[in-house]
Design a protein around this motif. Structure first.
Motif, PDB file in Angstrom:
ATOM      1  N   ALA A 116      -3.479   4.464   5.566  1.00 16.82           N
ATOM      2  CA  ALA A 116      -2.412   5.161   4.642  1.00 16.82           C
ATOM      3  C   ALA A 116      -2.705   4.881   3.224  1.00 16.82           C
ATOM      4  CB  ALA A 116      -1.021   4.582   5.130  1.00 16.82           C
ATOM      5  N   THR A 117      -3.112   3.669   2.855  1.00 11.08           N
ATOM      6  CA  THR A 117      -3.467   3.264   1.550  1.00 11.08           C
ATOM      7  C   THR A 117      -4.572   3.888   1.009  1.00 11.08           C
ATOM      8  OG1 THR A 117      -2.654   0.712   2.045  1.00 11.08           O
ATOM      9  CG2 THR A 117      -4.120   1.208   0.157  1.00 11.08           C
ATOM     10  N   VAL A 118      -5.568   4.172   1.676  1.00  9.45           N
ATOM     11  CA  VAL A 118      -6.568   4.914   1.468  1.00  9.45           C
ATOM     12  C   VAL A 118      -6.219   6.418   1.104  1.00  9.45           C
ATOM     13  CG1 VAL A 118      -8.847   6.103   1.975  1.00  9.45           C
ATOM     14  CG2 VAL A 118      -8.541   3.641   2.482  1.00  9.45           C
ATOM     15  N   ARG A 119      -5.277   6.985   1.778  1.00  8.39           N
ATOM     16  CA  ARG A 119      -4.987   8.390   1.776  1.00  8.39           C
ATOM     17  C   ARG A 119      -3.970   8.442   0.495  1.00  8.39           C
ATOM     18  NH1 ARG A 119      -4.770  12.560   0.361  1.00  8.39           N
ATOM     19  NH2 ARG A 119      -3.121  14.198   0.868  1.00  8.39           N
ATOM     20  N   ILE A 120      -3.298   7.677   0.216  1.00  5.75           N
ATOM     21  CA  ILE A 120      -2.369   7.691  -1.082  1.00  5.75           C
ATOM     22  C   ILE A 120      -3.324   7.437  -2.279  1.00  5.75           C
ATOM     23  CG2 ILE A 120      -0.412   6.565  -2.377  1.00  5.75           C
ATOM     24  CD1 ILE A 120       0.300   8.080   0.220  1.00  5.75           C
ATOM     25  N   LYS A 121      -4.247   6.331  -2.522  1.00  2.00           N
ATOM     26  CA  LYS A 121      -4.965   6.305  -3.349  1.00  2.00           C
ATOM     27  C   LYS A 121      -5.961   7.555  -3.810  1.00  2.00           C
ATOM     28  CE  LYS A 121      -5.631   1.293  -3.248  1.00  2.00           C
ATOM     29  NZ  LYS A 121      -6.837   0.310  -3.245  1.00  2.00           N
ATOM     30  N   GLN A 122      -6.371   8.478  -2.637  1.00  2.00           N
ATOM     31  CA  GLN A 122      -7.075   9.632  -2.676  1.00  2.00           C
ATOM     32  C   GLN A 122      -6.366  10.608  -3.596  1.00  2.00           C
ATOM     33  OE1 GLN A 122      -8.356  11.108   1.080  1.00  2.00           O
ATOM     34  NE2 GLN A 122      -9.186  13.063   0.138  1.00  2.00           N
ATOM     35  N   LEU A 123      -5.113  10.584  -3.018  1.00  2.00           N
ATOM     36  CA  LEU A 123      -4.213  11.843  -3.691  1.00  2.00           C
ATOM     37  C   LEU A 123      -3.744  11.245  -5.026  1.00  2.00           C
ATOM     38  CD1 LEU A 123      -2.550  14.315  -3.538  1.00  2.00           C
ATOM     39  CD2 LEU A 123      -0.634  12.963  -2.359  1.00  2.00           C
ATOM     40  N   ARG A 124      -3.467  10.148  -5.448  1.00  2.00           N
ATOM     41  CA  ARG A 124      -3.083   9.630  -6.545  1.00  2.00           C
ATOM     42  C   ARG A 124      -4.292  10.062  -7.600  1.00  2.00           C
ATOM     43  NH1 ARG A 124       1.087   7.216  -7.348  1.00  2.00           N
ATOM     44  NH2 ARG A 124       1.497   6.445  -5.525  1.00  2.00           N
ATOM     45  N   SER A 125      -5.486   9.892  -7.295  1.00  2.00           N
ATOM     46  CA  SER A 125      -6.465   9.857  -8.073  1.00  2.00           C
ATOM     47  C   SER A 125      -6.780  11.481  -8.854  1.00  2.00           C
ATOM     48  CB  SER A 125      -7.807   9.866  -7.373  1.00  2.00           C
ATOM     49  OG  SER A 125      -8.365  10.843  -6.329  1.00  2.00           O
ATOM     50  N   MET A 126      -5.924  12.259  -8.002  1.00  2.00           N
ATOM     51  CA  MET A 126      -5.765  13.776  -8.387  1.00  2.00           C
ATOM     52  C   MET A 126      -4.576  13.967  -9.491  1.00  2.00           C
ATOM     53  SD  MET A 126      -8.616  14.923  -6.775  1.00  2.00           S
ATOM     54  CE  MET A 126      -8.505  16.789  -6.846  1.00  2.00           C
ATOM     55  N   LEU A 127      -3.902  12.973  -9.685  1.00  6.85           N
ATOM     56  CA  LEU A 127      -2.600  13.616 -10.312  1.00  6.85           C
ATOM     57  C   LEU A 127      -2.648  12.548 -11.641  1.00  6.85           C
ATOM     58  CD1 LEU A 127      -0.009  12.820  -7.223  1.00  6.85           C
ATOM     59  CD2 LEU A 127      -1.250  14.714  -7.871  1.00  6.85           C
ATOM     60  N   PRO A 128      -1.620  13.311 -12.549  1.00  9.39           N
ATOM     61  CA  PRO A 128      -1.486  12.467 -13.621  1.00  9.39           C
ATOM     62  C   PRO A 128      -0.568  11.108 -13.413  1.00  9.39           C
ATOM     63  CG  PRO A 128      -0.832  14.853 -14.020  1.00  9.39           C
ATOM     64  CD  PRO A 128      -1.059  14.630 -12.557  1.00  9.39           C
ATOM     65  N   GLU A 129      -0.558  10.213 -14.250  1.00 14.66           N
ATOM     66  CA  GLU A 129       0.206   9.091 -13.986  1.00 14.66           C
ATOM     67  C   GLU A 129       1.549   9.108 -13.854  1.00 14.66           C
ATOM     68  OE1 GLU A 129      -0.690   5.997 -16.927  1.00 14.66           O
ATOM     69  OE2 GLU A 129      -2.779   5.862 -16.598  1.00 14.66           O
ATOM     70  N   HIS A 130       2.180  10.262 -14.467  1.00 14.83           N
ATOM     71  CA  HIS A 130       3.571  10.249 -14.291  1.00 14.83           C
ATOM     72  C   HIS A 130       4.144  10.963 -13.183  1.00 14.83           C
ATOM     73  CE1 HIS A 130       2.837  14.300 -15.791  1.00 14.83           C
ATOM     74  NE2 HIS A 130       3.772  14.663 -15.241  1.00 14.83           N
ATOM     75  N   VAL A 131       3.384  11.422 -12.162  1.00 11.14           N
ATOM     76  CA  VAL A 131       3.737  12.263 -11.158  1.00 11.14           C
ATOM     77  C   VAL A 131       3.653  11.166  -9.926  1.00 11.14           C
ATOM     78  CG1 VAL A 131       3.193  14.124  -9.380  1.00 11.14           C
ATOM     79  CG2 VAL A 131       2.919  14.442 -12.085  1.00 11.14           C
ATOM     80  N   THR A 132       4.958  11.086  -9.451  1.00 10.07           N
ATOM     81  CA  THR A 132       5.040  10.008  -8.269  1.00 10.07           C
ATOM     82  C   THR A 132       4.671  10.729  -6.859  1.00 10.07           C
ATOM     83  OG1 THR A 132       7.392  10.641  -7.787  1.00 10.07           O
ATOM     84  CG2 THR A 132       6.920   8.922  -9.588  1.00 10.07           C
ATOM     85  N   ILE A 133       4.469   9.912  -5.888  1.00  9.95           N
ATOM     86  CA  ILE A 133       4.051  10.489  -4.412  1.00  9.95           C
ATOM     87  C   ILE A 133       5.256   9.835  -3.741  1.00  9.95           C
ATOM     88  CG2 ILE A 133       2.714  10.367  -2.554  1.00  9.95           C
ATOM     89  CD1 ILE A 133       0.554   9.916  -4.590  1.00  9.95           C
ATOM     90  N   GLY A 134       5.977  10.725  -2.654  1.00 13.70           N
ATOM     91  CA  GLY A 134       6.940  10.408  -1.863  1.00 13.70           C
ATOM     92  C   GLY A 134       6.822  10.583  -0.417  1.00 13.70           C
ATOM     93  N   VAL A 135       6.963   9.596   0.415  1.00 14.20           N
ATOM     94  CA  VAL A 135       6.539   9.913   1.719  1.00 14.20           C
ATOM     95  C   VAL A 135       8.029  10.565   2.404  1.00 14.20           C
ATOM     96  CG1 VAL A 135       7.235   7.703   2.434  1.00 14.20           C
ATOM     97  CG2 VAL A 135       5.723   9.073   3.862  1.00 14.20           C
ATOM     98  N   SER A 136       7.831  11.561   3.419  1.00 12.48           N
ATOM     99  CA  SER A 136       8.899  12.002   4.235  1.00 12.48           C
ATOM    100  C   SER A 136       8.234  11.677   5.750  1.00 12.48           C
ATOM    101  CB  SER A 136       9.172  13.565   3.851  1.00 12.48           C
ATOM    102  OG  SER A 136       7.950  14.360   3.968  1.00 12.48           O
ATOM    103  N   GLY A 137       9.051  12.168   6.659  1.00 15.87           N
ATOM    104  CA  GLY A 137       8.649  12.095   8.061  1.00 15.87           C
ATOM    105  C   GLY A 137       9.270  10.616   8.226  1.00 15.87           C
ATOM    106  N   ASP A 138      10.414  10.368   8.627  1.00 12.82           N
ATOM    107  CA  ASP A 138      11.191   9.002   8.564  1.00 12.82           C
ATOM    108  C   ASP A 138      10.246   7.907   9.405  1.00 12.82           C
ATOM    109  OD1 ASP A 138      13.237   9.830   7.018  1.00 12.82           O
ATOM    110  OD2 ASP A 138      14.610   9.613   8.259  1.00 12.82           O
TER     111      ASP A 138
END
Length: 297
Positions: A171-193
């Motif tokens: 999961a950490t690898v997945r979030i880091k991978q996506l975050r590397s594509m985004l500007p710093e101000h754009v947050t990532i939120g998880v869904s699927g409880d």
């Protein structure tokens, strides 16, 4: 920041086919009193796809009026860009502090069509937008590259992803991978409880939560544990809810949470827009037992 922490997504309860305004206001006030970080109305849990523009406008108004100091995010997804723009205008005029947009379609959309949708809508907004990535309902799958392009548009502030691997390292690898594509101000939120705790532990800034829309204190405990660095505690609290997560997976979170709301007399029965129905008597009894055993009220 509006797109961080715990965002609670409540039901839009109906009675005899019309919005049950009194019960809806009670649900919003329940979330405000609990102190969630934001309230997300007219998401999938809010049955936005089944409601008319006038009904959605009214829900936006009631939400902002009843939420107190809690910021309100309003879903604006619709089949046509024209309709999305009108819904965005309604949400902003109601006082929403953010909007949530999924690429809703009947014809399967291309990447360029989805980009064009977000480009058009984001440039019309005066409030921040959350990209709603929900392939289970839209049947559209975002690539990380497309997320990166959309995230560069004005007013785009968050991405609501559909889940993360259950293994924390993956999961950490997945979030880091996506975050590397985004500007710093754009947050990532998880869904699927079922993935909420793992997503937060893996670095997501927010949890867009179904269960928080009805039982906010449970979700707040998980969120606050993760935010405090108590990652094991967050996972333990989530794992305790495994019987609920199993029902979510089998029957859909909307049906389960709506049935739970009926069981706890927080909405009238039936509360969903037909033809969608809550769970039948056998599963309802099972859910009621689970809620009692977990002491969820």
């Amino acid at each position: 920041m509006i797109f961080s922490g715990l965002s609670a997504f409540p039901l839009t309860p109906l009675t005899e086919g019309d919005i049950d305004e009194a019960r809806f206001v009670q649900l919003i006030e329940r979330l405000s009193d609990a102190g969630v970080d934001s309230i997300g109305v007219l998401g999938s849990t809010g049955s936005y796809a089944y409601l008319s523009r006038s009904e959605r406008k009214r829900i936006a108004q009631l939400s902002v009026q009843s939420a107190g100091d809690i910021p309100v995010i309003v879903g604006i997804g619709a089949l046509r860009t024209r309709d999305v723009l009108e819904l965005a205008q309604d949400a902003q005029m109601a006082g929403a502090q953010g909007v949530l947009l999924a690429p809703v379609s009947y014809q399967k959309l291309t990447d360029e069509e989805v980009f064009s949708l977000y480009e058009t809508v984001s440039r019309s907004l005066s409030v921040p937008l959350c990209v709603y990535d929900n392939p289970a309902t839209t049947h559209f799958e975002f690539s990380d590259e497309l997320h990166g392009r959309i995230a560069q548009l004005p007013n785009v502030a968050s991405i609501k992803i559909p889940g993360v691997p259950s293994n924390i390292d993956a999961a950490t690898v997945r979030i880091k991978q996506l975050r590397s594509m985004l500007p710093e101000h754009v947050t990532i939120g998880v869904s699927g409880d079922a993935y909420g705790a793992c997503g937060l532990n893996a670095g997501c800034e927010s949890w867009y939560s179904v269960i928080a829309g009805l039982f906010p204190h449970i979700a707040l405990a998980i969120t606050q544990a993760s935010q405090a660095g108590e990652t094991a505690k967050a996972m333990q609290l989530s794992d305790r809810l495994a019987p609920l997560w199993a029902l979510f997976l089998k029957y859909g979170s909307l049906r389960v949470i709506a049935t739970a709301a009926e069981i706890r007399d927080l909405v009238s029965t039936p509360c969903l827009p037909h033809p969608v129905k809550t769970l039948d008597s056998t599963i309802r009894q099972r859910l009621s037992k689970i809620l009692d055993e977990l002491e969820i009220a």
